[in-house]
Design an enzyme around this catalytic site. Structure first.
Site, PDB file in Angstrom:
ATOM      1  NE  ARG A  58      -1.532  -2.416   2.808  1.00 28.80           N
ATOM      2  CZ  ARG A  58      -1.714  -3.701   2.511  1.00 28.80           C
ATOM      3  NH1 ARG A  58      -2.856  -4.093   2.033  1.00 28.80           N
ATOM      4  NH2 ARG A  58      -0.769  -4.597   2.736  1.00 28.80           N
ATOM      5  CE  LYS A  86      28.065  -4.169  -5.406  1.00 27.24           C
ATOM      6  NZ  LYS A  86      28.407  -3.091  -6.348  1.00 27.24           N
ATOM      7  NE  ARG A 108       7.110   0.569   5.103  1.00 23.78           N
ATOM      8  CZ  ARG A 108       5.890   0.052   5.028  1.00 23.78           C
ATOM      9  NH1 ARG A 108       5.737  -1.239   4.779  1.00 23.78           N
ATOM     10  NH2 ARG A 108       4.813   0.805   5.200  1.00 23.78           N
ATOM     11  CG  HIS A 136       3.376   3.659   8.707  1.00 18.63           C
ATOM     12  ND1 HIS A 136       3.553   4.501   7.622  1.00 18.63           N
ATOM     13  CD2 HIS A 136       2.930   2.483   8.205  1.00 18.63           C
ATOM     14  CE1 HIS A 136       3.241   3.844   6.517  1.00 18.63           C
ATOM     15  NE2 HIS A 136       2.859   2.622   6.838  1.00 18.63           N
TER      16      HIS A 136
HETATM   17  N1   CP Z   1      -0.297  -0.241   5.944  1.00 16.77           N
HETATM   18  C1   CP Z   1       0.901  -0.446   5.350  1.00 16.77           C
HETATM   19  O1   CP Z   1       1.905   0.216   5.662  1.00 16.77           O
HETATM   20  O2   CP Z   1       0.862  -1.397   4.385  1.00 16.77           O
HETATM   21  P1   CP Z   1       2.136  -1.833   3.514  1.00 16.77           P
HETATM   22  O3   CP Z   1       3.128  -2.457   4.452  1.00 16.77           O
HETATM   23  O4   CP Z   1       1.600  -2.784   2.485  1.00 16.77           O
HETATM   24  O5   CP Z   1       2.712  -0.589   2.901  1.00 16.77           O
END
Ligand code: CP
Length: 308
Positions: A58, A86, A108, A136
């Protein structure tokens, strides 16, 4: 209200006015995706690198679509095919990417604080797309946007978040955003996954599902992380589901207009019965739709503060 941050790292850092600005900007960008031509030139000439060191469906897809709809130039870096393998350090990797005249990095990473660390060393903007169990922010913003769109406000709403709070970046970011906007937040789940420490920042902690959801306006069900099961946080998936899974019978005892949310991916019939996930109270796919507008807003605001 003017946005003046080159990074979006965590909702804890933001004022209520800054959060409202993102939500209001997202509401405008949502209209773009409803047009026949779903594109605006807001980021024309800007370059965005998406750097996902952990899996994502997502978040990754909606960031990339958001960048396309804002007319940015986009590069997707596969961490598993990069020189990280590496032995190059994360900071060296990102500084080399920045040297290619990049304006924004969307990242991420499994390490809490990884984005905050690189942001201190870069002139380009950094957007946190999830850092370990820490934060998040864009997920919380899209959750809050969806609640506000559906119920008209955040202040004084009762929002219950159920599940593996201990390891959840979604729970933490939602907590900061919702508390800043005046909601009442409850964390629910087994005592091994819902520590009492959260009470210190104003969250109600509850270990009984019926009690936690009885008067909730919103129930946000979190994914049970099967990878943690061997660590003994609960006896079995079946037992967890029996006590903390949201089923039709629990839903019947809740407010008649309650919103059921889930950040995805769902373990169907574990934390959420399939019939509830797909039922009339569920706004799960609307959360995903709103993620696009929220990420367009974040990219647009942050890009406006990157000095080149
Ligand atoms: N909700 C969410 O972060 O989903 P993904 O890990 O698929 O990005």
């Amino acid at each position: 209200m003017q946005w003046n941050r080159k990074d979006l790292l965590e909702l804890y850092d933001l004022t209520p006015e800054e959060i409202e600005l993102i939500l209001d900007t997202a509401a405008e960008f949502k209209k773009v995706s409803q047009r026949r031509v779903k594109k605006v030139p807001a980021l024309r000439g800007k370059t965005v690198v998406n750097f996902f060191v952990e899996p994502s469906t997502r978040t990754r897809v909606s960031f990339e679509l958001a960048e396309q709809r804002l007319s940015a130039d986009i590069v997707n870096v596969q961490a598993s095919a990069s020189s990280l393998l590496k032995g190059e350090s994360l900071l060296d990797t990102i500084k080399n990417i920045e040297s290619l005249q990049v304006d924004l990095v969307v990242m991420r990473h499994s390490a809490p604080g990884a984005q905050a660390f690189i942001a201190r060393h870069l002139n380009c903007g950094v957007i946190n797309a999830g850092d370990g169990a820490h934060g998040h922010p864009t997920q919380a913003l899209l959750d809050i946007f969806t609640i506000r769109e559906k119920l008209g406000r955040i202040k004084d709403l009762k929002v219950t978040i159920v599940g593996d709070i201990l390891h959840s970046r979604v729970a933490r970011s939602n907590m900061w955003g919702l508390l800043k906007l005046g909601a009442h937040v409850t964390f629910a789940g087994p005592s091994t996954l819902v520590p009492r420490e959260f009470e210190e920042v104003g969250v109600r902690v509850c270990h009984n599902l019926d009690e936690a959801v009885a008067d909730a306006d919103v129930v946000n069900m979190l994914r049970i992380q099967h990878e943690r099961q061997t660590l003994g946080f609960f006896p079995s998936t079946g037992e967890y589901s029996r006590f903390y899974g949201l089923k039709e019978e629990t839903l019947k005892k809740m407010k008649k207009d309650v919103l059921v949310m889930h950040p995805g991916p769902i373990n169907r019939d574990v934390e959420l019965a399939s019939s509830v996930a797909d039922g009339e109270h569920s706004v799960i796919l609307e959360q995903v739709t709103n993620g696009l507008a929220v990420r367009m807003a974040v990219l647009y605001l942050v890009a406006g503060c990157v000095k080149k």
